[in-house]
Design an enzyme around this catalytic site. Structure first.
Site, PDB file in Angstrom:
ATOM      1  NE  ARG A   2     -10.289 -10.631  -2.775  1.00 47.37           N
ATOM      2  CZ  ARG A   2     -10.719  -9.710  -3.629  1.00 47.37           C
ATOM      3  NH1 ARG A   2     -10.964 -10.038  -4.884  1.00 47.37           N
ATOM      4  NH2 ARG A   2     -10.908  -8.471  -3.231  1.00 47.37           N
ATOM      5  CE  LYS A  52      -3.665  -2.335   2.607  1.00 47.79           C
ATOM      6  NZ  LYS A  52      -4.754  -2.272   1.626  1.00 47.79           N
TER       7      LYS A  52
END
Length: 491
Positions: free
Chosen positions: A347, A272
């Protein structure tokens, strides 16, 4: 703070602060309120007129009163229009009163609120939840707490005598919400996979739940390659948490709550960058926090429903051991996943958690996760996205959302969009094209549930409040605990 019940009529109550709720289309004083105003020498009418109080939802006005009146302070709070009145109106109005009372250094507040749907049990529970959640303040990491000496000590619910069970239920649920808030709010050097497992063990010990903590080698034996792929770069061991509440009698239903548990998300090698909010990524275990909070509440309430609380907990970090963009992972159901973005890691952990849960022979699974920014773009900060192919389960969760005030909105599971997840070298990729990103994320998860009715809640928006919002914030909200508890109890 204590919640007390009073059978004293409004006209007879005396104490520090009296709070009265009024509807937007009924601020004129009649009946008991007119008599109270006469007893108070017209101060209520004067307050309404001078402050131009309209009864707008959650609006408040405050005044101090003279010594010859049996209360020292008065708060009026608006309930909005009568046709919009619902159970969450009471929570939010109680929260508004609590905040004013705290600001004005009220020690004891008497609340005069109407019933919702002629239901004193639901009404008293909602009021107790609202005021307690609003007054909670997390001072754990402050050397000098900024609210010293300004705490409300007692809230009396006028006209709610006999509702002790409802107040006890509210206290149990609030304890779970506060646990979730504390876990989400704590930094990643305080809440780790190890401490999350310790928290689960403490809940099991305190409330008699069964617990199993799968260590890395246990997960390896089960073939949890997706979960362990995310965990590769962290110096902290992954923990797979499985708490179980079992009622004493034969359960009516068997359910599972599965929470995403990334105690910190750097993005991995797809790190990020600046402006990405990396400093907030302690919140990426908000699903696991809600799962443990729900476990704490449900263990105290003791419904006749078996509930499994499951979370695959780790960090998504950077090191020479980290999974690479382009790596292929094999989940525990044998499906292969091309990792085209290491920052779509939640996920991957949920994939193995769902495969594990699906094998337990349950009646329904609900997972919740701070999964996608796309869901926040679609629904904003207050509303979670609901994704499920099961209409009955969707209806149950929508009803629980209505009762709890934790908002959800059902989103489409457009199967055509799975085309965007197809890989040329594996069964699927972990991310698809940008359009419909929250839908493709849910479709990815769907591949790991075979036999059990399943729903996914994307809580990336409501897990955190940047500013004060009713009984939440600013800060961690504990979103999902009350919704999930209501869902379980509805069974």
């Amino acid at each position: 703070m204590a919640i007390q019940l009073s059978d004293k009529p409004l006209l007879e109550w005396a104490g520090d602060t009296l709070a009265i709720a009024l509807f937007e289309d009924a601020v004129e004083l009649t009946g008991e309120l007119a008599s109270l105003d006469e007893k108070f020498a017209g101060i209520l009418k004067e307050l309404i007129a001078e402050e131009e109080f309209t009864g707008k939802a959650n609006s408040t006005v405050f005044t101090r009163v003279s010594a010859n009146i049996p209360v020292r302070k008065i708060i009026l709070v608006g309930l909005g229009k009568t046709e919009a009145f619902n159970i969450d109106t009471l929570r939010r109005a109680a929260a508004a009163v609590g905040k004013v009372g705290k600001k004005q250094k009220s020690k004891v507040i008497g609340l005069s609120f109407p019933l919702w749907n002629n239901d004193p049990t639901a009404s008293s529970q909602a009021i107790a939840e609202g005021v307690q959640l609003a007054l909670y303040q997390d001072n754990r990491f402050k050397s000098d707490p900024d609210d010293k000496g300004s705490q409300v000590e007692t809230v009396e619910l006028l006209g709610f005598a006999g509702q002790e069970a409802a107040i006890n239920r509210a206290n149990q649920i609030v304890s779970g919400v506060i646990l979730a808030r504390q876990l989400v709010a704590a930094p990643a050097n305080s809440v780790t996979p190890i401490t999350m497992a310790e928290t689960a063990q403490q809940i099991a010990q305190d409330y008699g739940l069964q617990i199993e903590i799968l260590e890395q080698e246990d997960c390896e034996k089960l073939g949890m390659g997706a979960f362990l792929g995310v965990a590769l770069a962290s110096d902290l061991p992954p923990k797979f948490i499985h708490l179980t509440y079992k009622p004493e009698s034969t359960p009516k239903r068997k359910l599972a709550i599965v929470g995403k548990g990334l105690t910190f998300d750097s993005g991995g090698l797809n790190i990020k960058g600046a402006g990405s909010g990396i400093e907030t990524m302690k919140i990426d275990m908000g699903g696991a926090a809600a799962t443990l909070g729900a476990a704490k509440a449900i263990a105290q309430i003791k419904p006749n429903v078996e509930v499994h609380f499951i979370s695959a907990v780790t960090e998504n970090m950077i090191s020479g051991k980290a999974m690479h963009p382009g790596d292929i992972l094999t989940a525990s159901n044998g499906k292969t996943i091309e990792v085209n973005n290491t920052d779509a890691e939640g996920r991957l952990t949920l994939a193995d958690a769902l495969v594990y849960t699906d094998k337990l022979g349950l009646d329904a699974i609900v997972d919740l996760a701070t999964l996608t920014g796309a869901n926040v773009i679609a629904l904003g900060d207050d509303i979670a996205g609901l994704y499920t192919p099961d209409d009955a389960l969707a209806g149950q969760l929508e009803q629980a959302a209505s009762e709890s005030g934790e908002k959800i909105w059902r989103m489409p599971l457009e199967e055509k969009y799975f085309e965007g997840l197809k890989s040329g070298i594996a069964d699927m990729k972990n991310t698809g094209p940008r359009p419909g990103g929250s839908i493709t994320a849910a479709l990815f998860l769907k591949q790991f549930v075979k036999d059990t009715p399943w729903a996914h809640l994307d809580i990336a928006g409501p897990v955190w409040a940047d500013k004060e919002n009713g009984y939440n914030g600013p800060g961690a909200t504990g979103y999902g605990v009350r919704l999930l508890v209501d869902w379980v109890l509805s069974e």
